[in-house]
Design a protein around this motif. Structure first.
Motif, short mmCIF file in Angstrom:
data_model
loop_
_atom_site.label_atom_id
_atom_site.label_comp_id
_atom_site.label_asym_id
_atom_site.label_seq_id
_atom_site.Cartn_x
_atom_site.Cartn_y
_atom_site.Cartn_z
N ILE A 8 104.72 51.91 65.21
CA ILE A 8 104.62 50.73 65.03
C ILE A 8 103.42 50.09 64.73
CG2 ILE A 8 104.66 48.61 66.79
CD1 ILE A 8 107.06 50.20 68.20
N PHE A 9 102.27 50.58 65.31
CA PHE A 9 101.07 50.28 64.87
C PHE A 9 100.73 50.20 63.22
CE2 PHE A 9 96.96 51.69 63.58
CZ PHE A 9 96.24 50.40 63.97
N LEU A 10 101.34 51.40 62.72
CA LEU A 10 101.17 51.75 61.08
C LEU A 10 101.89 50.59 60.53
CD1 LEU A 10 99.72 53.63 59.26
CD2 LEU A 10 101.71 55.13 59.55
N ALA A 11 102.91 50.02 61.13
CA ALA A 11 103.61 49.02 60.32
C ALA A 11 102.93 47.57 60.32
CB ALA A 11 105.19 48.71 61.10
N ILE A 12 102.21 47.58 61.47
CA ILE A 12 101.39 46.03 61.54
C ILE A 12 100.27 46.30 60.72
CG2 ILE A 12 99.78 44.87 63.14
CD1 ILE A 12 101.72 45.57 65.57
N ALA A 13 99.51 47.42 60.45
CA ALA A 13 98.40 47.70 59.73
C ALA A 13 98.63 47.59 58.21
CB ALA A 13 97.96 49.19 60.01
N LYS A 41 96.19 49.14 75.83
CA LYS A 41 95.38 49.23 77.33
C LYS A 41 95.51 50.73 77.60
CE LYS A 41 96.97 48.00 81.83
NZ LYS A 41 98.00 47.26 82.67
N LYS A 42 96.73 51.49 76.91
CA LYS A 42 96.40 52.82 77.26
C LYS A 42 95.19 53.51 76.54
CE LYS A 42 100.20 55.00 76.45
NZ LYS A 42 101.44 55.56 75.81
N LEU A 43 94.94 53.08 75.34
CA LEU A 43 93.73 53.51 74.72
C LEU A 43 92.40 52.95 75.29
CD1 LEU A 43 95.04 53.74 71.18
CD2 LEU A 43 94.72 55.70 72.67
N ALA A 44 92.33 52.00 76.01
CA ALA A 44 91.33 51.09 76.40
C ALA A 44 90.34 50.72 75.43
CB ALA A 44 90.46 51.89 77.55
N THR A 45 90.81 50.16 74.09
CA THR A 45 90.19 49.57 73.24
C THR A 45 91.09 48.84 72.35
OG1 THR A 45 88.78 50.19 71.22
CG2 THR A 45 90.76 51.60 71.63
N PRO A 46 90.77 47.56 72.02
CA PRO A 46 91.53 46.78 70.94
C PRO A 46 91.54 47.24 69.52
CG PRO A 46 89.03 45.88 71.00
CD PRO A 46 89.29 47.06 71.99
N LEU A 47 92.88 47.15 69.16
CA LEU A 47 92.98 47.88 67.73
C LEU A 47 93.21 46.71 66.57
CD1 LEU A 47 95.71 50.25 69.06
CD2 LEU A 47 93.58 50.80 68.31
N VAL A 48 93.60 45.48 67.11
CA VAL A 48 94.06 44.33 66.20
C VAL A 48 93.48 43.22 66.96
CG1 VAL A 48 95.78 43.03 65.12
CG2 VAL A 48 96.30 45.55 65.82
N GLY A 54 94.44 35.53 59.38
CA GLY A 54 95.67 36.52 59.88
C GLY A 54 94.88 37.62 60.71
N TYR A 55 95.73 38.75 61.05
CA TYR A 55 95.35 39.67 61.78
C TYR A 55 94.47 40.99 60.96
CZ TYR A 55 98.43 38.48 65.49
OH TYR A 55 99.28 37.77 66.44
#
Length: 293
Positions: A8-13, A41-48, A54-55
């Protein structure tokens, strides 16, 4: 981390937005947003991060994108390798084709393939845009081109000829001098747009269309003449050739797929099926027909 989260993250990227990623994955926008927030939250770091334009990915997001892409490549390579070993062929096969072919000349071929291999779930997607086969937006793409991408494996099925068509009565009236020659303005693809400009340099049009099915309908209404692939124009009794096909307007019809899928049984069966079907209809695609009186 679960692979589904990384997918799912890869699709956003790749898509640059949650809504486009959701559309690509076939899920709700809220599902994508919820899963990404949970992953952050699980990784404790923002990804986007959301910017006015835009994003955009954070530094951690860029690193995850590279890692997820490598994992995806390995999974696709494995799938391609084992997919050719199964004797009991089943599973999904996603095929993309341009609209004017998928809904007309190709549909009987698709239907016969499904009847022959009922355990293969054939999913036909229609788009005139380029499809990223390397990212598995589809398994197979059927495209008209003379320059297929070098990164893809391709099978050239046949040559697609095009000619200039018009309504039978209108063509006869123009050739007898009883009507004025008019051209329909087309914007369905770069090929037809360029060819029309070359054939009608004054670029004056009273009527414009942006899709081949609209060109067909407009021609039948006597709104002018225009280019159509011969498999469409010759198949309609209401139309006549205004100009015969020329070699400069020929395009190759290709069946394209990612090299990792070249031995996958579903892909092999579909490729061989399409080769057999189109071999029996070469005259239709190549525009080999008597010149109408």
């Amino acid at each position: 981390m679960q692979w589904d989260d990384a997918r799912i993250f890869l699709a956003i990227a790749r898509e640059g937005s949650f809504s486009n990623a959701a559309k690509r994955l076939g899920v709700q926008h809220s599902t994508v947003s919820r899963r990404i927030r949970a992953l952050e939250k699980k990784l404790a770091t923002p990804l986007v991060e959301r910017k006015p334009s835009g994003y955009v990915l954070t530094e951690a997001g860029e690193e995850l994108k590279q890692s997820a892409a490598r994992i995806e490549d390995e999974l696709l390579s494995f799938e391609g390798a084992v997919g050719g070993q199964a004797d009991d062929v089943a599973g999904e096969l996603r095929v993309t084709a341009i609209a004017n072919m998928a809904s007309t000349v190709l549909m009987p071929y698709f239907a016969r393939f499904s009847a022959a291999y009922p355990r293969i779930e054939l999913s036909v997607q229609v788009t005139n845009d380029s499809v990223r086969l390397s990212e598995r937006e589809a398994d197979i793409a059927i495209r008209q081109t003379n320059k297929p991408l070098e990164t893809l494996i391709g099978t050239r099925l046949t040559t697609v000829a095009s000619a200039v068509y018009g309504a039978r009565d209108y063509c006869a009236a123009v050739k007898s001098g009883q009507a004025t020659e008019k051209w329909i303005g087309v914007d369905c693809c770069e090929y037809h747009r360029t060819w029309t400009k070359q054939a009608w340099p004054q670029a004056e049009h009273e009527f414009y269309v942006d899709e081949t099915s609209l060109t067909l309908a407009a021609l039948k209404e006597g709104l002018g003449v225009g280019f159509l692939p011969c498999f469409l124009g010759d198949a309609d009794p209401e139309l006549a050739r205004f100009r015969e096909p020329e070699t400069q307007h020929e395009l190759g019809l290709w069946l394209l797929y990612h090299r990792d899928l070249r031995n996958t049984k579903r892909v092999v069966l579909f490729r061989e099926h399409m080769q057999r079907e189109i071999k029996q209809a070469l005259t239709l695609f190549e525009g080999v027909a008597p010149t109408p009186v």
